[in-house]
Design a protein around this motif. Structure first.
Motif, short mmCIF file in Angstrom:
data_model
loop_
_atom_site.label_atom_id
_atom_site.label_comp_id
_atom_site.label_asym_id
_atom_site.label_seq_id
_atom_site.Cartn_x
_atom_site.Cartn_y
_atom_site.Cartn_z
N LEU A 396 4.94 3.54 8.50
CA LEU A 396 6.11 3.74 7.66
C LEU A 396 6.50 2.44 6.96
CD1 LEU A 396 8.29 5.96 10.03
CD2 LEU A 396 7.01 6.69 8.01
N LEU A 397 6.45 1.33 7.69
CA LEU A 397 6.78 0.04 7.09
C LEU A 397 5.79 -0.32 5.99
CD1 LEU A 397 8.59 -2.46 7.16
CD2 LEU A 397 7.06 -3.42 8.91
N GLU A 398 4.52 -0.02 6.25
CA GLU A 398 3.51 -0.31 5.23
C GLU A 398 3.73 0.51 3.96
OE1 GLU A 398 -0.38 0.94 3.47
OE2 GLU A 398 0.10 1.81 5.40
N GLN A 399 4.13 1.77 4.11
CA GLN A 399 4.42 2.61 2.95
C GLN A 399 5.64 2.09 2.19
OE1 GLN A 399 2.76 5.17 1.68
NE2 GLN A 399 1.14 5.11 3.23
N ILE A 400 6.64 1.61 2.92
CA ILE A 400 7.84 1.06 2.27
C ILE A 400 7.50 -0.18 1.46
CG2 ILE A 400 10.07 -0.06 2.73
CD1 ILE A 400 10.34 1.86 5.14
N LEU A 401 6.73 -1.09 2.07
CA LEU A 401 6.37 -2.32 1.38
C LEU A 401 5.47 -2.05 0.18
CD1 LEU A 401 5.71 -4.65 4.45
CD2 LEU A 401 7.72 -4.63 2.98
N SER A 403 5.34 0.93 -1.64
CA SER A 403 5.86 1.84 -2.65
C SER A 403 7.18 1.40 -3.28
CB SER A 403 6.04 3.24 -2.03
OG SER A 403 4.83 3.70 -1.47
N LEU A 404 7.99 0.61 -2.57
CA LEU A 404 9.33 0.26 -3.06
C LEU A 404 9.37 -1.16 -3.57
CD1 LEU A 404 11.56 1.82 -0.22
CD2 LEU A 404 10.75 2.88 -2.34
N GLU A 408 14.81 -2.01 -4.06
CA GLU A 408 14.85 -0.73 -3.36
C GLU A 408 14.75 -0.92 -1.85
OE1 GLU A 408 12.83 2.18 -6.76
OE2 GLU A 408 11.57 1.09 -5.34
N GLN A 409 13.99 -1.92 -1.42
CA GLN A 409 13.91 -2.22 0.00
C GLN A 409 15.25 -2.71 0.55
OE1 GLN A 409 10.62 -4.95 0.58
NE2 GLN A 409 9.20 -3.62 -0.56
N LEU A 412 17.46 0.33 0.86
CA LEU A 412 17.08 1.11 2.03
C LEU A 412 17.59 0.46 3.31
CD1 LEU A 412 15.46 3.43 3.35
CD2 LEU A 412 13.45 1.93 3.29
#
Length: 427
Positions: A396-401, A403-404, A408-409, A412
């Motif tokens: 999940l953290l990898e997807q956040i870093l 995609s956002l 945006e981070q 979030l």
């Protein structure tokens, strides 16, 4: 006059029959080992079997020593070994059709084949090892931004590289060679599907933990060696026409030996963190991690009827050993059909081996036929029955870093703080 005509009419129908019989004899001579299996085809009756055994054993020992060294060096070197084997297999398969059509070579056409190969490599490994590539560099470095940008636009880059090869192929079409060129185009894509399917899943297994690569690969090797020796000493009943030297005795004996070996080999390999820990980056340093419940021994008390014949009353079993039984069963019963497929393929091209780079074994493709089937199953089994069916925090953290944006981070993070504070007040 009438007598001559009648004699000619009576003789004329024999010509097509004779032609058909000659054609029939030619067709059976093309594949004598497929049409009829003689007793001399079996390994048990092979006059040169001891010389073949010595050559095969010698090369196997060298391959085993090199393989142990690469496993000791770690995940990155294992992946490099897979890439090298992948290139050699592709070269053998490209050369297979080149030998069949030596009179139809086209300038630059082989270069086009390798263009498709490296485009597929960039796409497959970019998708599978994206997480390791981003973790290999720190956010403060220029290469992190470069790697992040590449992963973001990787699909677009690979697509246009493929389109460039597609246009290159169209522009090189020549009159009277269309059929050959399109067959080469289809052949190239079939090779890429076969080779990259196996190697991509193999690379994924390595970075999930060397255990999930080493155990399936070892089981295929054990099954192959056991089938060879059981067939060598006891083989009398042919198993399949595509492989005349394979016998039911070798198949059944190897299946039993492989399943038993899987259970005990998993216990040995599962005790080393170097093999069980997943690798999240492309470094080569030593690994330490929580082995998880699969690799923590459980004590089983043996029944009294058994302990009176054994020196111990309880045994320690790793839960992963039960999974190993499933892998061993697949490696002994289903995976050999990859070898049968390769045998039929070689019969179609009228060759004995895909190459001659490994004395006594043939080429790299000959050694990897069953490994292809096993690597895919090991990955699917691991994803379906071993890892938890949820999204870990790291993913999940990898997807956040990925995609956002930074703003945006931050947004979030603020929202998460509000949610967490709200739950604390409710408690």
């Amino acid at each position: 006059m009438n007598a001559k005509l009648m004699e000619r009419d009576l003789q004329s129908p024999r010509l097509p029959s004779a032609a058909r019989s000659r054609h029939h004899r030619k067709s059976t001579e093309a594949f004598p080992d497929v049409v009829k299996l003689n007793a001399t085809d079996l390994l048990l009756n092979d006059q040169n079997k001891y010389r073949s055994l010595w050559i095969r054993t010698y090369s196997s020992v060298w391959m085993l020593l090199c393989f142990i060294l690469v496993v000791y060096l770690g995940h990155l070197y294992l992946w490099g070994m897979i890439v090298i084997i992948q290139i050699l297999m592709t070269s053998e398969l490209f050369n297979l059709l080149r030998r069949a059509h030596e009179d139809k070579r086209l300038p630059g056409f082989r270069l086009l084949n390798w263009h498709f190969f490296f485009t597929a490599m960039l796409y497959v490994y970019g998708r599978i090892l994206g997480q390791q590539i981003r973790h290999a560099v720190t956010p403060e470095k220029f290469f992190y931004k470069l790697a992040t940008s590449f992963m973001k636009y990787q699909m677009v880059i690979c697509y246009f590289l493929y389109i460039a090869g597609f246009m290159w192929f169209i522009l090189t079409l020549k009159k009277k060679m269309y059929k050959y060129q399109f067959s080469q185009y289809a052949w190239t894509h079939m090779i890429l599907i076969v080779v990259f399917t196996q190697s991509a899943f193999t690379a994924a297994n390595i970075f999930e933990g060397i255990f999930w690569f080493l155990l399936p690969a070892s089981l295929i090797a054990i099954n192959d060696v056991a089938a060879y020796f059981f067939g060598f000493f006891f083989g009398k009943t042919p198993l399949i026409k595509l492989s005349p030297k394979k016998t039911w005795e070798g198949f059944i004996g190897a299946s039993i030996a492989t399943v038993i070996s899987a259970f005990f080999l998993a216990n040995v390999l599962g005790r080393y963190q170097w093999l069980t820990c997943p690798r999240k980056d492309l470094s080569t340093g030593w690994l330490e991690c929580d082995p998880g419940p699969l690799f923590k021994p459980e004590i089983f008390v043996l029944p009294g009827e058994i302990t009176q014949w054994l020196p111990w009353k309880e045994i320690a079993v790793l839960p992963v050993q039960w999974h190993a039984l499933c892998l061993g069963l697949f490696a002994s019963v289903i995976a050999p059909f990859g070898g049968f497929f390769a045998s039929g393929f070689k019969r179609a091209f009228k060759i004995k081996d895909f190459g001659g780079s490994i004395p006594g074994h043939g080429g790299f493709t000959d050694r990897m036929d069953c490994q292809m089937v096993m690597a895919v199953f090991a990955y699917i089994y691991h994803q379906s029955f071993v890892i938890p069916q949820c999204y870990p925090v790291e993913i999940l953290l990898e997807q956040i870093l990925r995609s956002l944006t930074f703003e945006e981070q931050e947004l979030l993070l603020a929202k998460l703080k509000e949610v967490i504070e709200g739950r604390r007040l409710e408690q």
